[in-house]
Design a protein around this motif. Structure first.
Motif, PDB file in Angstrom:
ATOM      1  N   GLY A  34       0.794  -1.223   0.000  1.00 28.90           N
ATOM      2  CA  GLY A  34       0.000   0.000   0.000  1.00 28.90           C
ATOM      3  C   GLY A  34       0.823   1.268   0.000  1.00 28.90           C
ATOM      4  O   GLY A  34       0.328   2.337  -0.374  1.00 28.90           O
ATOM      5  N   ARG A  35       2.090   1.189   0.398  1.00 30.23           N
ATOM      6  CA  ARG A  35       2.958   2.367   0.387  1.00 30.23           C
ATOM      7  C   ARG A  35       3.243   2.843  -1.031  1.00 30.23           C
ATOM      8  O   ARG A  35       3.663   3.981  -1.236  1.00 30.23           O
ATOM      9  CB  ARG A  35       4.277   2.060   1.097  1.00 30.23           C
ATOM     10  N   TYR A  36       3.028   1.974  -2.017  1.00 35.81           N
ATOM     11  CA  TYR A  36       3.369   2.300  -3.402  1.00 35.81           C
ATOM     12  C   TYR A  36       2.163   2.759  -4.222  1.00 35.81           C
ATOM     13  O   TYR A  36       2.269   2.912  -5.432  1.00 35.81           O
ATOM     14  CB  TYR A  36       4.027   1.089  -4.075  1.00 35.81           C
ATOM     15  N   GLN A  37       1.038   2.970  -3.577  1.00 34.03           N
ATOM     16  CA  GLN A  37      -0.143   3.425  -4.309  1.00 34.03           C
ATOM     17  C   GLN A  37      -0.941   4.386  -3.440  1.00 34.03           C
ATOM     18  O   GLN A  37      -0.801   4.409  -2.217  1.00 34.03           O
ATOM     19  CB  GLN A  37      -1.022   2.236  -4.697  1.00 34.03           C
ATOM     20  N   SER A  38      -1.768   5.190  -4.074  1.00 35.83           N
ATOM     21  CA  SER A  38      -2.706   6.029  -3.344  1.00 35.83           C
ATOM     22  C   SER A  38      -3.949   5.197  -3.056  1.00 35.83           C
ATOM     23  O   SER A  38      -4.267   4.252  -3.780  1.00 35.83           O
ATOM     24  CB  SER A  38      -3.069   7.268  -4.166  1.00 35.83           C
ATOM     25  N   GLY A  39      -4.636   5.544  -1.987  1.00 32.03           N
ATOM     26  CA  GLY A  39      -5.805   4.767  -1.607  1.00 32.03           C
ATOM     27  C   GLY A  39      -5.445   3.663  -0.628  1.00 32.03           C
ATOM     28  O   GLY A  39      -4.314   3.173  -0.590  1.00 32.03           O
ATOM     29  N   TRP A  40      -6.419   3.257   0.174  1.00 33.06           N
ATOM     30  CA  TRP A  40      -6.212   2.253   1.211  1.00 33.06           C
ATOM     31  C   TRP A  40      -6.179   0.851   0.633  1.00 33.06           C
ATOM     32  O   TRP A  40      -6.951   0.523  -0.272  1.00 33.06           O
ATOM     33  CB  TRP A  40      -7.335   2.361   2.241  1.00 33.06           C
ATOM     34  N   GLN A  58     -11.106 -12.902  -2.794  1.00 31.92           N
ATOM     35  CA  GLN A  58     -11.888 -11.999  -3.646  1.00 31.92           C
ATOM     36  C   GLN A  58     -11.377 -10.576  -3.458  1.00 31.92           C
ATOM     37  O   GLN A  58     -11.050 -10.162  -2.338  1.00 31.92           O
ATOM     38  CB  GLN A  58     -13.363 -12.088  -3.257  1.00 31.92           C
ATOM     39  N   VAL A  59     -11.291  -9.843  -4.561  1.00 30.02           N
ATOM     40  CA  VAL A  59     -10.827  -8.449  -4.527  1.00 30.02           C
ATOM     41  C   VAL A  59     -12.032  -7.521  -4.623  1.00 30.02           C
ATOM     42  O   VAL A  59     -12.826  -7.624  -5.566  1.00 30.02           O
ATOM     43  CB  VAL A  59      -9.850  -8.142  -5.676  1.00 30.02           C
ATOM     44  N   GLN A  60     -12.159  -6.631  -3.661  1.00 28.56           N
ATOM     45  CA  GLN A  60     -13.190  -5.591  -3.697  1.00 28.56           C
ATOM     46  C   GLN A  60     -12.506  -4.237  -3.857  1.00 28.56           C
ATOM     47  O   GLN A  60     -11.500  -3.957  -3.180  1.00 28.56           O
ATOM     48  CB  GLN A  60     -14.008  -5.584  -2.413  1.00 28.56           C
ATOM     49  N   ARG A  61     -13.048  -3.408  -4.726  1.00 28.46           N
ATOM     50  CA  ARG A  61     -12.467  -2.089  -4.946  1.00 28.46           C
ATOM     51  C   ARG A  61     -13.531  -1.007  -4.789  1.00 28.46           C
ATOM     52  O   ARG A  61     -14.654  -1.157  -5.267  1.00 28.46           O
ATOM     53  CB  ARG A  61     -11.822  -1.991  -6.328  1.00 28.46           C
ATOM     54  N   GLY A  62     -13.130   0.091  -4.143  1.00 28.81           N
ATOM     55  CA  GLY A  62     -14.029   1.218  -3.973  1.00 28.81           C
ATOM     56  C   GLY A  62     -14.005   2.133  -5.176  1.00 28.81           C
ATOM     57  O   GLY A  62     -13.191   1.970  -6.086  1.00 28.81           O
ATOM     58  N   PRO A  63     -14.875   3.131  -5.203  1.00 32.18           N
ATOM     59  CA  PRO A  63     -14.942   4.054  -6.337  1.00 32.18           C
ATOM     60  C   PRO A  63     -13.656   4.863  -6.461  1.00 32.18           C
ATOM     61  O   PRO A  63     -13.039   5.274  -5.465  1.00 32.18           O
ATOM     62  CB  PRO A  63     -16.135   4.955  -5.985  1.00 32.18           C
ATOM     63  N   ALA A  64     -13.205   5.060  -7.707  1.00 31.87           N
ATOM     64  CA  ALA A  64     -12.036   5.888  -8.021  1.00 31.87           C
ATOM     65  C   ALA A  64     -10.776   5.398  -7.317  1.00 31.87           C
ATOM     66  O   ALA A  64      -9.847   6.174  -7.067  1.00 31.87           O
ATOM     67  CB  ALA A  64     -12.300   7.347  -7.659  1.00 31.87           C
TER      68      ALA A  64
END
Length: 326
Positions: free
Chosen positions: A267-273, A308-314
């Protein structure tokens, strides 16, 4: 006579007290007569000059006055605030330079980060002495080389340091500081990561002397060992984690690490949680994952561990979870 925190022959308390007295006298009465008397004292003994250099260094770290005290800096008009700073410096002269008060003075210096990387960025930076500093994602480092020491401060993030022999003589100590402590390189190559209130040090070559920010405790970490520490405590020294510096080549290599910890590192290499459900947080993970493509790494984790991968908006958040059927 003993050795001080900078590796030099320790100055006597009497000489340090004299330097502290001169510091205040020149501030209160900067007349030509007083300056001439100070110069005679300064030149009478090499230890007097060393004690005055310590005063210059502390004043420079305070950010209150420039280091060239002998060239008129003390002839400014007196003020209550300035007098208080000088009294603090005078008190620090009597204390060990590596002590708690000196650390707090250093830590309060209003420095801007000299070198930094953005989220997802890595870079290599050559220092003036030929040492090499490699910065990981979202990292900020202050650099302050002077005639007495080679000083770096890691504000946050991760660095790999490869020290070079100092071209100046006598050689200046090479020190990397974090909010948790000071790390003095003893001819070495080492990796440091600081997050929140904890610093993790891994020594790949040579050795590193660690002094905690709160004072009192010191430890030498040899090649092949790593340790985590806060401002007032060391954790247990352990063997280096395999491929701990693989991030330089864009890889995160882990061996039986909890899934939550692996996701925190990615997570340190991307924006977002980036995280996971509590039910699978402790699941052990081993493997090599590309840090330049966190989404690919998450997909690899999901495929190998049947998640399973869940992703939030944007792209605001990404979560790994057990499939609904499980």
């Amino acid at each position: 006579m003993g050795i001080d925190a900078a590796g030099e022959r320790a100055l006597s308390p009497r000489v340090l007290e004299q330097a502290a007295d001169w510091l205040m006298l020149l501030h209160e009465d900067g007349s030509a007569v007083q300056r001439a008397q100070w110069q005679r004292w300064h030149d009478a003994d090499p230890d007097h000059a060393r004690a005055w250099q310590r005063a210059e260094r502390l004043l420079a770290l305070s950010g209150q006055v420039p280091p060239a005290l002998a060239h008129g800096a003390l002839q400014r008009p007196a003020s209550p605030g300035r007098r208080a700073v000088l009294r603090s410096i005078a008190a620090l002269l009597i204390a060990p330079l590596g002590g708690w008060l000196a650390w707090r003075l250093y830590d309060g210096a209003a420095w801007d980060a000299s070198v930094r990387t953005a989220v997802g960025e890595r870079r290599r930076h050559m220092l003036d002495d030929g040492s090499v500093l490699q910065l990981d994602t979202d990292t900020a480092v202050d650099i302050a080389f002077d005639g007495h020491q080679r000083l770096l401060r890691l504000r946050h993030g991760q660095v790999l340091v490869e020290t070079a022999a100092d071209p100046r003589q006598p050689a200046r100590p090479f020190v990397l500081a974090s909010p948790a402590g000071r790390m003095r390189a003893l001819g070495t190559r080492f990796n440091v990561h600081h997050a929140e209130a904890t610093t993790a040090l891994a020594v790949l070559e040579g050795a590193v002397q660690v002094s905690l920010a709160a004072g009192g405790q010191q430890r030498v970490i040899d090649a092949g060992a790593q340790v985590r520490f806060s401002a007032d405590a060391f954790e247990r020294t352990q063997a280096i984690t395999p491929a701990i510096d693989a991030w330089r080549n864009g890889m995160l290599v882990v061996d039986a690490q909890p899934l939550r910890r692996v996701l925190e590192q990615l997570g340190r290499y991307q924006s977002g949680w980036l995280g996971c459900d509590d039910a699978i947080a402790a699941q052990p993970v081993s493997g090599a994952f590309p840090v330049d493509d966190p989404a690919r790494s998450v997909a690899m984790l999901a495929a190998v561990h049947h998640l399973q991968v869940q992703r939030g908006p944007a792209g605001l958040w990404t979560r790994l979870r057990l499939p609904a059927s499980r």
